[in-house]
Design an enzyme around this catalytic site. Structure first.
Site, PDB file in Angstrom:
ATOM      1  N   LYS A  43       0.006   5.394  -5.955  1.00 45.47           N
ATOM      2  CA  LYS A  43      -1.024   5.421  -7.015  1.00 45.47           C
ATOM      3  C   LYS A  43      -1.889   6.676  -6.894  1.00 45.47           C
ATOM      4  CE  LYS A  43      -4.784   4.179  -5.903  1.00 45.47           C
ATOM      5  NZ  LYS A  43      -5.286   2.854  -5.786  1.00 45.47           N
ATOM      6  N   TYR A  80      -9.060  -3.225 -10.980  1.00 40.09           N
ATOM      7  CA  TYR A  80      -8.706  -1.984 -10.279  1.00 40.09           C
ATOM      8  C   TYR A  80      -7.453  -1.330 -10.877  1.00 40.09           C
ATOM      9  CZ  TYR A  80     -11.371  -2.939  -5.839  1.00 40.09           C
ATOM     10  OH  TYR A  80     -12.305  -3.137  -4.868  1.00 40.09           O
ATOM     11  N   CYS A 122       0.824  -1.209   0.000  1.00 40.74           N
ATOM     12  CA  CYS A 122       0.000   0.000   0.000  1.00 40.74           C
ATOM     13  C   CYS A 122       0.859   1.261   0.000  1.00 40.74           C
ATOM     14  CB  CYS A 122      -0.941  -0.017   1.201  1.00 40.74           C
ATOM     15  SG  CYS A 122      -1.934   1.462   1.310  1.00 40.74           S
ATOM     16  N   GLU A 141     -25.637  15.939  -2.072  1.00 39.50           N
ATOM     17  CA  GLU A 141     -27.033  16.137  -1.659  1.00 39.50           C
ATOM     18  C   GLU A 141     -27.994  15.314  -2.510  1.00 39.50           C
ATOM     19  OE1 GLU A 141     -28.797  20.081  -2.384  1.00 39.50           O
ATOM     20  OE2 GLU A 141     -27.191  20.462  -3.825  1.00 39.50           O
ATOM     21  N   GLU A 168      -7.134   2.200 -13.018  1.00 39.37           N
ATOM     22  CA  GLU A 168      -6.484   3.325 -12.330  1.00 39.37           C
ATOM     23  C   GLU A 168      -5.292   3.846 -13.146  1.00 39.37           C
ATOM     24  OE1 GLU A 168      -7.810   2.396  -7.719  1.00 39.37           O
ATOM     25  OE2 GLU A 168      -5.810   1.779  -8.329  1.00 39.37           O
ATOM     26  N   HIS A 193     -26.203  22.288   0.221  1.00 41.78           N
ATOM     27  CA  HIS A 193     -26.341  22.815  -1.128  1.00 41.78           C
ATOM     28  C   HIS A 193     -25.323  23.918  -1.386  1.00 41.78           C
ATOM     29  CE1 HIS A 193     -28.516  23.573  -4.830  1.00 41.78           C
ATOM     30  NE2 HIS A 193     -28.471  24.871  -4.578  1.00 41.78           N
TER      31      HIS A 193
HETATM   32  P1  NDP Z   1      -8.153  -7.697 -10.400  1.00 39.43           P
HETATM   33  O1  NDP Z   1      -8.317  -9.061  -9.889  1.00 39.43           O
HETATM   34  O2  NDP Z   1      -8.946  -6.577  -9.857  1.00 39.43           O
HETATM   35  O3  NDP Z   1      -8.359  -7.687 -11.984  1.00 39.43           O
HETATM   36  C1  NDP Z   1      -7.648  -8.572 -12.801  1.00 39.43           C
HETATM   37  C2  NDP Z   1      -8.045  -8.297 -14.230  1.00 39.43           C
HETATM   38  O4  NDP Z   1      -7.277  -9.126 -15.075  1.00 39.43           O
HETATM   39  C3  NDP Z   1      -9.512  -8.615 -14.500  1.00 39.43           C
HETATM   40  O5  NDP Z   1      -9.998  -7.701 -15.433  1.00 39.43           O
HETATM   41  C4  NDP Z   1      -9.430 -10.020 -15.082  1.00 39.43           C
HETATM   42  O6  NDP Z   1     -10.491 -10.324 -15.952  1.00 39.43           O
HETATM   43  C5  NDP Z   1      -8.147  -9.928 -15.873  1.00 39.43           C
HETATM   44  N1  NDP Z   1      -7.517 -11.223 -16.104  1.00 39.43           N
HETATM   45  C6  NDP Z   1      -7.070 -12.090 -15.174  1.00 39.43           C
HETATM   46  N2  NDP Z   1      -6.516 -13.168 -15.779  1.00 39.43           N
HETATM   47  C7  NDP Z   1      -6.632 -12.961 -17.101  1.00 39.43           C
HETATM   48  C8  NDP Z   1      -6.252 -13.711 -18.241  1.00 39.43           C
HETATM   49  N3  NDP Z   1      -5.656 -14.894 -18.128  1.00 39.43           N
HETATM   50  N4  NDP Z   1      -6.527 -13.195 -19.456  1.00 39.43           N
HETATM   51  C9  NDP Z   1      -7.143 -11.991 -19.560  1.00 39.43           C
HETATM   52  N5  NDP Z   1      -7.529 -11.243 -18.542  1.00 39.43           N
HETATM   53  C10 NDP Z   1      -7.274 -11.724 -17.317  1.00 39.43           C
HETATM   54  O7  NDP Z   1      -6.592  -7.447 -10.306  1.00 39.43           O
HETATM   55  P2  NDP Z   1      -5.711  -6.154 -10.228  1.00 39.43           P
HETATM   56  O8  NDP Z   1      -4.363  -6.643 -10.629  1.00 39.43           O
HETATM   57  O9  NDP Z   1      -6.300  -5.014 -10.982  1.00 39.43           O
HETATM   58  O10 NDP Z   1      -5.757  -5.776  -8.693  1.00 39.43           O
HETATM   59  C11 NDP Z   1      -5.504  -6.771  -7.706  1.00 39.43           C
HETATM   60  C12 NDP Z   1      -6.245  -6.505  -6.433  1.00 39.43           C
HETATM   61  O11 NDP Z   1      -5.591  -5.468  -5.728  1.00 39.43           O
HETATM   62  C13 NDP Z   1      -7.685  -6.018  -6.578  1.00 39.43           C
HETATM   63  O12 NDP Z   1      -8.601  -7.044  -6.788  1.00 39.43           O
HETATM   64  C14 NDP Z   1      -7.886  -5.305  -5.280  1.00 39.43           C
HETATM   65  O13 NDP Z   1      -8.258  -6.237  -4.299  1.00 39.43           O
HETATM   66  C15 NDP Z   1      -6.532  -4.743  -4.976  1.00 39.43           C
HETATM   67  N6  NDP Z   1      -6.461  -3.321  -5.351  1.00 39.43           N
HETATM   68  C16 NDP Z   1      -7.270  -2.413  -4.724  1.00 39.43           C
HETATM   69  C17 NDP Z   1      -7.252  -1.089  -5.084  1.00 39.43           C
HETATM   70  C18 NDP Z   1      -8.172  -0.120  -4.423  1.00 39.43           C
HETATM   71  O14 NDP Z   1      -8.723  -0.432  -3.374  1.00 39.43           O
HETATM   72  N7  NDP Z   1      -8.413   1.062  -5.022  1.00 39.43           N
HETATM   73  C19 NDP Z   1      -6.326  -0.587  -6.121  1.00 39.43           C
HETATM   74  C20 NDP Z   1      -5.546  -1.608  -6.713  1.00 39.43           C
HETATM   75  C21 NDP Z   1      -5.619  -2.916  -6.339  1.00 39.43           C
HETATM   76  P3  NDP Z   1     -11.837 -11.018 -15.399  1.00 39.43           P
HETATM   77  O15 NDP Z   1     -12.627  -9.945 -14.729  1.00 39.43           O
HETATM   78  O16 NDP Z   1     -12.457 -11.565 -16.619  1.00 39.43           O
HETATM   79  O17 NDP Z   1     -11.400 -12.092 -14.450  1.00 39.43           O
END
Ligand code: NDP
Length: 456
Positions: free
Chosen positions: A50, A176, A42, A438, A180, A433
């Site tokens: 980030k 995510y 984090c 709101e 972002e 307001h």
């Molecule tokens: P996520 O799990 O959120 O997203 C992974 C993405 O990769 C999804 O779109 C998924 O698609 C895709 N994907 C996974 N495997 C494949 C594949 N083999 N081929 C194509 N697409 C694929 O992971 P992130 O890396 O973005 O983030 C990890 C975690 O970190 C988050 O889930 C969250 O818990 C945490 N995080 C939180 C944040 C916040 O609170 N603001 C900011 C950043 C991270 P599909 O949906 O189809 O599975």
């Protein structure tokens, strides 16, 4: 038998540090080992840098928007190195705060990799240490599935330390991290391709939020490729090429794989002491993070449940209170609010419309509008707010927003929703307001009813 420590925490991230500090404050003799950076993902390669980079991206947009208000602030070329240097300075300051918080709480710190060698023994950078109880709080790490050319991709850890901003970047994934960074790079002036296998980003979020985000990405100039399968990535002529299953090829300067994260369990010696992993490779835990080995616990992303910093902190705090205090501290982890720092950001608490509709009829209230700032700026940016009200109980069971300040607004609403506020409570609340917030207390006209089938 006497041990060197009552509690040994492996991992100096948000969850581990909170657990160690609270336990020490309750009188336990505590140590923490951290091999990489204090504050964990984090602070170093996640939420904090980030968000600073999202802010940097928004300054460019804001200076352009100011013309509508009579200012003549021309956005110049962004200085990537100035941003990275400033960000690194702030991260170093936070690293120092974390270590001081620990030492100030009488927690012993080890800047070394810790490995279990027995249920009560660890090898910490070559030194043998014993502890009555052990907490594993090692977090997660970016994971890239195997595909041809995966070695040409960078991961989020790298993105925070790039020597220069790429002129063009292709982001793989629609989660995510991908959305972002799409906002960050587009806002700083890069040409961004977002390539995801789902038709919309953020699978699992409310559909109206997903649609709103998709529209926002396009409005920001991101080339969104929904429903796209990546076949391979190649590196030729000094550039990268992303080849899609539909035959399309996207040429770019940098390919950033944001395809999920995996629990960081490698080298911990879990097999030596028989700590069980689940089928996702995460440490399997029960109540309060108890593993199958009686004196060993695990908290945070290494357990791969709700992978959010405040959840790891809640788990660490609760465990320390349970072990050394008056019993576990209660947290409601069912309705945890979460935010995605896209541009504009989105935030959500409670059920999606699809989930709420499974329990019976749901009144859906939606408000879409151009925020006041953009009536003058002329920027094509919309805000969407949505409330879901369970008809039977009249409770507000979900609140969703995409638009400026969404995380700040939803944080407040999450208290109301977690304490069972009804639509009547919202209606009785007088708004502030003129604000966007709101709208949440002035939604009078139902947009639609969902979940009628569940009632039949
Ligand atoms: P996520 O799990 O959120 O997203 C992974 C993405 O990769 C999804 O779109 C998924 O698609 C895709 N994907 C996974 N495997 C494949 C594949 N083999 N081929 C194509 N697409 C694929 O992971 P992130 O890396 O973005 O983030 C990890 C975690 O970190 C988050 O889930 C969250 O818990 C945490 N995080 C939180 C944040 C916040 O609170 N603001 C900011 C950043 C991270 P599909 O949906 O189809 O599975």
């Amino acid at each position: 038998m006497s041990y060197d420590f009552d509690l040994f925490v492996i991992g100096g991230g948000s969850g581990g540090v909170r657990c160690a500090r609270i336990a020490a404050g309750l009188g336990a003799k505590v140590a923490v080992a951290e091999a990489r950076f204090w504050g964990g993902t984090c602070v170093n390669v996640g939420c904090v840098p980030k968000k600073l980079m999202v802010m940097a991206a928004e300054y460019g947009n804001t200076s352009a928007d100011s013309a509508g208000f009579g200012w003549g602030i021309a956005a110049t070329e962004h200085d990537w190195n100035a941003l990275i240097d400033a960000k690194n300075k702030e991260i170093s300051r936070l690293n120092g705060i974390y270590t001081r918080l620990l030492t100030g709480s009488n927690v012993a710190i080890f800047e070394a990799f810790a490995r279990l060698t027995g249920p009560h023994t660890l090898d910490v950078g070559g030194k043998t240490v014993t502890a009555e109880r052990i907490v594993i709080a090692t977090g997660g790490k970016p994971s890239v599935p195997e595909f041809p050319g995966a070695e040409h991709c960078i991961i989020s850890d790298d993105a925070f330390y790039l020597p220069h901003r790429p002129r063009r970047v292709a982001l793989l994934g629609g989660g995510y991290i991908a959305v972002e960074f799409a906002g960050i790079f587009a806002g700083l002036g890069s040409e961004v391709d977002l390539i995801m296998r789902q038709p919309l980003p953020l699978r699992g979020f409310d559909e109206d939020l997903r649609t709103g985000l998709n529209e926002a990405l396009i409005a920001n100039g991101v080339n969104v490729h929904g429903g796209a399968a990546v076949v391979k990535v190649t590196a030729e002529n000094g550039f990268k090429q992303v080849h899609l299953a539909n035959g399309e090829m996207i040429e770019t300067d940098l390919v950033f794989a944001a395809l999920g994260r995996a629990p960081a369990v490698d080298g911990l010696g879990l097999e030596t002491v028989g700590v069980t992993l689940n089928d996702k490779g995460a440490i399997a835990v029960g109540e309060l993070g108890a593993t199958n080995v009686p004196n060993i616990y695990a908290i945070g992303d290494v357990t791969d449940r709700l992978n959010l910093t405040p959840v790891a902190i809640a788990e660490g705090h609760s465990l320390a209170e349970a072990l050394y205090g008056q019993g576990p501290r209660a947290w409601d982890l069912d309705r945890v609010a979460t935010a995605v720092f896209s541009i504009p950001p989105l935030a959500t608490v409670g059920l999606t419309e699809e989930q709420a509709a499974q329990n019976g009829p749901v009144d859906v209230y939606i408000s879409r509008f151009t925020p006041m700032r953009h009536t003058l700026s002329g920027r094509a940016r919309k805000t969407m707010m949505k409330l879901l009200v369970d008809q039977a109980s009249q409770r507000v069971v979900g609140a969703h927003m995409i638009g400026e300040d969404a995380p700040e607004i939803i944080q407040g609403l999450s208290i109301a929703i977690n304490t069972g506020a009804t639509k009547g409570d919202f209606d009785r609340t007088v708004g502030i307001h003129p604000t966007a917030a709101e709208e949440f207390v002035t939604m009078r006209t139902r947009t639609r009813v969902a979940g009628m089938l569940a009632a039949e």
